[in-house]
Design an enzyme around this catalytic site. Structure first.
Site, PDB file in Angstrom:
ATOM      1  N   SER A 143       0.849  -1.205  -0.066  1.00  8.41           N
ATOM      2  CA  SER A 143      -0.141  -0.104  -0.143  1.00  8.41           C
ATOM      3  C   SER A 143       0.868   1.187   0.034  1.00  8.41           C
ATOM      4  CB  SER A 143      -0.849  -0.092   1.190  1.00  8.41           C
ATOM      5  OG  SER A 143      -1.520   1.305   1.657  1.00  8.41           O
ATOM      6  N   TYR A 156      -2.641  -0.544  10.473  1.00  9.50           N
ATOM      7  CA  TYR A 156      -2.428  -0.819   9.208  1.00  9.50           C
ATOM      8  C   TYR A 156      -1.105  -0.347   8.568  1.00  9.50           C
ATOM      9  CZ  TYR A 156      -4.352  -0.977   4.076  1.00  9.50           C
ATOM     10  OH  TYR A 156      -4.205  -1.268   2.686  1.00  9.50           O
TER      11      TYR A 156
END
Ligand code: NAD
Length: 261
Positions: A143, A156
Site C-alpha cells: 500500500s 495498518y
C-alpha cells in the site's frame, strides 16, 4: 513468456484486488487457488466462471489468514493439486480506522496477523518448493501506507511498513534461486475495503461521506482518481514474466502520485 502451467495461490481473492489478480493470472493460463471469505455460492460461481472462461483449474480454500496451520494447509493444497505454488500473491488484508488511544487491541492483533504475519507464513511454506524448481514469484499487495502514514491507521500502517521490510529480506535470501519478491503499493483503489472505511472515517473525523471521499481519500491522490483493480492486476502479471526477472526487493507505487508529494 507464457505462464501456462504455472500455479498461483492468491490470498484474499474472493473480492477486490485479489480477485482481479486471480482472474488476470488465469487469463495467462495459470492454475489458481482462490482464498478468502464470503458467500459460499458466490465464491463457487466465481471459481467455476474462472475455469470456464480461461480453461484453467481453479480451486478454493477458506483458510483463515490469522491461523498459521491453515496457511500451511493452503500451500499444501497447491502443492498437492499443481506441484506448486510457483506464484504467491499475499493480498489478504483488512483495515480499521480509530485514534490509537481507542484502537481495540483485538483489531491490532487481527491486522498484524492478516496483513503482515500471513505473508511470513505463506512464504515460509512456499519458498522451499520455489527454490527447488528454480523459479518463483512472490508479490505482496502492500500500500502507499507501506511508505507513508495517515492518522488513525496505526495497525495498518505498521503492518504495511512491515511487509515492505519482509519483501526486501526475502528478495535477498531468494536472489540466486530464480525467485523474485516484490511489493505493489497502490493508493486508493475502489474496493469493498475502501467502501467499508468510509463510515469509520466519518465517525473518526466527524465528516460527511462526500468529505471523506474528496477531502481524505482522493485528497492524497494528485490524479484525483481511484486506482482500478485491473491496473494492479496488470502489474502483478508483469512481475510474473521473464521481463521482470531482475525486479526484486522493489516496492512499486501505483498511487496516482500520492507518495511523490
Ligand atoms: P477487499 O475487502 O475487497 O478484499 C480483501 C480480501 O481479503 C477478501 O477476499 C477477504 O475475504 C479476504 N480476507 C479478509 N480477512 C481474511 C482472513 N482472515 N483470511 C483470509 N482472507 C481474508 O479489499 P481490497 O481492497 O481488495 O484489499 C486487498 C489488499 O489490497 C489488502 O491487503 C489491502 O490492504 C490492499 N490495498 C487496498 C487498497 C485499496 O484502496 N482498496 C489500497 C492499497 C492496498
Amino acid at each position: 513468456m507464457s505462464l501456462e502451467g504455472k500455479s498461483a495461490v492468491i490470498t484474499g481473492s474472493t473480492s477486490g484486488i485479489g480477485l482481479a489478480i486471480a482472474r488476470a493470472l488465469a487469463a495467462q493460463e495459470v492454475n489458481v487457488v482462490l482464498n478468502g471469505f464470503g458467500d459460499a455460492d458466490a465464491i463457487e460461481t466465481e471459481r467455476k466462471r474462472i475455469e470456464r472462461e480461461f480453461g484453467v483449474r481453479a480451486l478454493y480454500s477458506p483458510a483463515d489468514m490469522t491461523r498459521p496451520v491453515k496457511i500451511q494447509g493452503l500451500i499444501n493444497l497447491a502443492q498437492k493439486a499443481f506441484g506448486g505454488p510457483d506464484i504467491v500473491i499475499n493480498n489478504a488484508g483488512i483495515q480499521f480506522v480509530s485514534p490509537i488511544e481507542e484502537f481495540p487491541v483485538e483489531k491490532w492483533d487481527d491486522i498484524i496477523a492478516i496483513n503482515l504475519s500471513s505473508a511470513f507464513h505463506t512464504i515460509r511454506a512456499a519458498l522451499p518448493g520455489m527454490k527447488e524448481r528454480g523459479w518463483g514469484r512472490i508479490i505482496q499487495t502492500a500500500s502507499a501506507h507501506s511508505l507513508v502514514a495517515s492518522p488513525f491507521k496505526a495497525a495498518y500502517v505498521a503492518a504495511k511498513h512491515g511487509i515492505a521490510g519482509l519483501t526486501k529480506t526475502v528478495a535477498l535470501e531468494a536472489a540466486t534461486h530464480g525467485v523474485t519478491c516484490n511489493c505493489i503499493s497502490p493508493g486508493y483503489v475502489w474496493t469493498p475495503l475502501v467502501e467499508k472505511q468510509i463510515p469509520e472515517t466519518m465517525a473518526a473525523r466527524n465528516m460527511t461521506e462526500d468529505q471523506v471521499i474528496n477531502d481524505v481519500l482522493l485528497a492524497a491522490q494528485p490524479t484525483k482518481q481511484f486506482v482500478t483493480v485491473d491496473q494492479v492486476a496488470s502489474l502483478a502479471v508483469f512481475l510474473c514474466t521473464d521481463a521482470a526477472s531482475s525486479i526484486t526487493g522493489a516496492n512499486i507505487s501505483m498511487d496516482g502520485g500520492w507518495t511523490a508529494a
